[in-house]
Design an enzyme around this catalytic site. Structure first.
Site, PDB file in Angstrom:
ATOM      1  CE1 TYR A  21       1.120   0.969   4.673  1.00  0.00           C
ATOM      2  CE2 TYR A  21      -0.840  -0.911   4.957  1.00  0.00           C
ATOM      3  CZ  TYR A  21       0.375   0.635   4.992  1.00  0.00           C
ATOM      4  OH  TYR A  21       0.909   0.304   6.696  1.00  0.00           O
ATOM      5  CD  GLU A  39       3.621   1.442  -3.101  1.00  0.00           C
ATOM      6  OE1 GLU A  39       2.702   1.484  -2.101  1.00  0.00           O
ATOM      7  OE2 GLU A  39       5.182   1.102  -2.676  1.00  0.00           O
TER       8      GLU A  39
END
Length: 253
Positions: A35, A99
């Site tokens: 993340y 991501e």
């Protein structure tokens, strides 16, 4: 300089200057999920494309499901940092990094929107199929760097990815009383736990001492595979779940 997308699912190319040739490998064999852990995904995009910090990933998935590609998959992006898996310490050279826009633990672990997760699953399926990435090579950043990373976190729906054919997952054993191994314990039971973790790929030696490194790695394992309680204590549920995953890996699927 722009480049053609590797995946038909890409909505936009936002080239990052932070990449180089892969080292010692001809192709990636790990899919690594993160993340962003920043206040906004737009801020994360700007950082990943900034030559100053020298960080990057191959993809960034926004909360609304938009997929940006930042680095060609053939190149080595800078997303893993100091890391370890199955004897390798250059995970950047072995991996494709995604991501996922999410503020993370420092901002209260907000939920991953459904639209975003659907996009992540589709992108992961595409990457895994093109590179023939094994289920036990679909990893969390916390798996390869448990002493310093928590992402994508225990709220990430790993079970849904596995149901879609991405990564390894089994139903965790229920939590019951008794039989837990804890920090400070030592002996053959601890050494066996450490051997199992190493067999799955984690960076640990079978010292027989439940030290801080063992606690961190058990915590990382729980974040990925046994999220009902993430405390770094190897209770029976954690150990049995680990045993089944190691057996699944040994059987090849």
């Amino acid at each position: 300089m722009s480049f053609p997308p590797d995946s038909p699912l890409v909505d936009a190319i936002s080239p990052s200057p932070n990449h180089e040739p892969r080292k010692g490998v001809a192709r990636p064999d790990i899919l690594l999920l993160h993340y962003t852990g920043m206040a906004s995904t737009q801020a994360a995009l700007e950082r990943l494309c900034d030559p100053g910090p020298r960080v990057s990933s191959h993809y960034l998935v926004f909360e609304d499901g938009r997929i940006f590609q930042l680095v060609p998959e053939a190149r080595r992006a800078y997303h893993a940092g100091a890391s370890y898996w199955e004897g390798s310490t250059d995970i950047n050279s072995r991996s494709v990094g995604i991501e996922i826009g999410n503020q993370g633990h420092d901002f209260g672990c907000p939920e991953f929107p459904e639209t975003q997760i659907a996009a992540v699953i589709s992108l992961c399926r595409d990457i895994v199929a093109r590179w023939s990435i094994a289920p036990w090579h679909v990893l969390a950043h916390s798996d390869i760097a448990p002493n310093r990373k928590r992402d994508p976190g225990e709220a990430f729906p790993w079970q849904r990815l596995a149901a879609a054919g991405v990564g390894a997952f089994i139903e965790p054993d229920p939590i019951v009383r008794g039989g837990a191994l804890c920090p400070g314990d030592h002996g053959e039971a601890v050494a066996r736990l450490q051997r199992l973790l190493a067999d799955y790929g984690y960076g640990i030696t079978a010292s027989g001492h439940y030290d801080s490194a063992t606690h961190e790695i058990v915590t990382a394992f729980q974040r990925h595979f046994r999220t009902a309680r993430v405390d770094g204590i190897a209770d029976l549920s954690t150990v049995k779940t680990l045993e089944k995953l190691v057996a699944l890996k040994a059987a090849g699927g």
